[in-house]
Design a protein around this motif. Structure first.
Motif, short mmCIF file in Angstrom:
data_model
loop_
_atom_site.label_atom_id
_atom_site.label_comp_id
_atom_site.label_asym_id
_atom_site.label_seq_id
_atom_site.Cartn_x
_atom_site.Cartn_y
_atom_site.Cartn_z
N UNK A 79 0.83 -1.21 0.00
CA UNK A 79 0.00 0.00 0.00
C UNK A 79 0.87 1.26 0.00
N UNK A 80 1.87 1.28 0.85
CA UNK A 80 2.71 2.47 0.97
C UNK A 80 3.48 2.75 -0.31
N UNK A 81 4.00 1.71 -0.95
CA UNK A 81 4.79 1.90 -2.16
C UNK A 81 3.93 2.27 -3.37
N UNK A 82 2.65 1.87 -3.36
CA UNK A 82 1.78 2.12 -4.50
C UNK A 82 0.90 3.36 -4.33
N UNK A 83 0.96 4.00 -3.18
CA UNK A 83 0.07 5.14 -2.90
C UNK A 83 0.46 6.36 -3.73
N UNK A 84 -0.54 7.18 -4.06
CA UNK A 84 -0.27 8.44 -4.75
C UNK A 84 -0.05 9.55 -3.71
N UNK A 85 0.07 10.79 -4.18
CA UNK A 85 0.40 11.90 -3.28
C UNK A 85 -0.75 12.27 -2.36
N UNK A 86 -1.93 11.71 -2.58
CA UNK A 86 -3.07 11.95 -1.70
C UNK A 86 -3.28 10.80 -0.72
N UNK A 124 11.56 8.76 -3.86
CA UNK A 124 11.42 9.43 -5.16
C UNK A 124 10.02 9.27 -5.75
N UNK A 125 9.94 9.39 -7.10
CA UNK A 125 8.65 9.40 -7.77
C UNK A 125 7.89 8.10 -7.66
N UNK A 126 6.62 8.17 -8.05
CA UNK A 126 5.73 7.03 -7.92
C UNK A 126 6.18 5.85 -8.79
N UNK A 127 6.75 6.15 -9.98
CA UNK A 127 7.21 5.08 -10.84
C UNK A 127 8.29 4.24 -10.18
N UNK A 128 9.22 4.89 -9.53
CA UNK A 128 10.29 4.18 -8.83
C UNK A 128 9.72 3.35 -7.68
N UNK A 129 8.76 3.92 -6.97
CA UNK A 129 8.16 3.20 -5.86
C UNK A 129 7.36 1.99 -6.33
N UNK A 130 6.69 2.11 -7.47
CA UNK A 130 5.93 0.98 -8.00
C UNK A 130 6.87 -0.15 -8.44
N UNK A 131 8.01 0.21 -9.00
CA UNK A 131 8.99 -0.83 -9.36
C UNK A 131 9.49 -1.52 -8.09
N UNK A 132 9.66 -0.75 -7.03
CA UNK A 132 10.08 -1.34 -5.77
C UNK A 132 8.99 -2.27 -5.23
N UNK A 133 7.73 -1.90 -5.42
CA UNK A 133 6.63 -2.75 -4.97
C UNK A 133 6.64 -4.08 -5.71
N UNK A 134 6.91 -4.05 -7.02
CA UNK A 134 7.00 -5.29 -7.80
C UNK A 134 8.19 -6.14 -7.33
N UNK A 135 9.33 -5.50 -7.08
CA UNK A 135 10.51 -6.24 -6.61
C UNK A 135 10.22 -6.90 -5.27
N UNK A 136 9.48 -6.24 -4.41
CA UNK A 136 9.19 -6.78 -3.08
C UNK A 136 8.37 -8.06 -3.14
N UNK A 137 7.64 -8.27 -4.24
CA UNK A 137 6.86 -9.50 -4.38
C UNK A 137 7.75 -10.69 -4.70
N UNK A 138 8.86 -10.45 -5.38
CA UNK A 138 9.84 -11.51 -5.68
C UNK A 138 11.24 -10.91 -5.53
#
Length: 209
Positions: free
Chosen positions: A34-41, A96-110
């Motif tokens: 949730x934290x890694x995929x959240x937007x600025x709101x 950093x930006x949301x794109x970087x955080x979303x990539x981190x979220x995907x990495x955290x799954x595997x």
């Protein structure tokens, strides 16, 4: 260390302080996504497929513990795509930006190169993720036992048991706890030479109280 690994490591540290101590491993893994995929709101949408893959689909009790801790608003679990609102202001100021955080979220799954079996308990998945976030490109992998225990939400003795279980299922080749420095070292299966002496299965890793 990759950007994804660094971001996950930072977020695990944040969650260890932001979430109640009683938060389960499943709750910590869900909060991380949730934290890694959240937007600025502080808004995040989680597809059903993601939750099924994490074996958290329909797990109302996991959402309830995060809501009870005041970290997020309880979502409507009847929806095919959950809309979640996070309360912690620290999530809104992420960099950093949301794109970087979303990539981190995907990495955290595997979290390569440490991959537990898909059916492994959430406690083992979280421990594997914490180790992966502290694994360097070199053959010397280490972290303080206190840090590992805090990020996993367990006591040092419970963490030691989880490390034993990861060794038993060959996620790790061996691990060792240096009592004089409180440093934990571990070796990965693909590494040819051990970075530390292997520990005998019957030897206690921690000194008894």
């Amino acid at each position: 260390m990759s950007d994804q690994r660094v971001r996950v490591r930072e977020m695990l540290t944040y969650l260890a302080a932001a979430l109640p101590r009683f938060t389960s491993p499943a709750g910590r893994l869900l909060a991380l996504q949730c934290a890694l995929r959240a937007d600025t709101r502080g808004q995040v949408q989680l597809p059903t497929g993601l939750l099924r893959g994490m074996r958290l689909h329909g797990r109302k009790e996991v959402w309830e513990e995060l809501a009870h801790g005041g970290w997020l608003e309880m979502p409507d679990l009847r929806l095919a795509r959950l809309a979640v609102r996070l309360f912690d202001a620290a999530v809104l100021d992420q960099a950093p930006g949301r794109g970087t955080r979303r990539r981190a979220a995907h990495w955290a799954l595997r979290p390569a190169p440490l991959l537990p079996p898909p059916a492994a308990p959430h406690s083992l998945q979280l421990t594997t993720l914490v180790l992966a976030a502290h694994t360097c490109v070199q053959d010397h992998h280490s972290a303080d036992m206190d840090v590992l225990a805090r990020l996993c939400g367990h006591s040092p003795h419970q963490t030691a048991d989880l490390l034993d279980r990861l060794t038993a299922i060959r996620v790790l080749t061996a691990w060792h706890h240096r009592r004089d420095t409180d440093e934990v070292l571990w070796q990965l299966p693909h590494e040819r030479k051990p970075t530390h002496p292997a520990v005998h299965p019957e030897q206690r890793h921690l000194s008894q109280p």
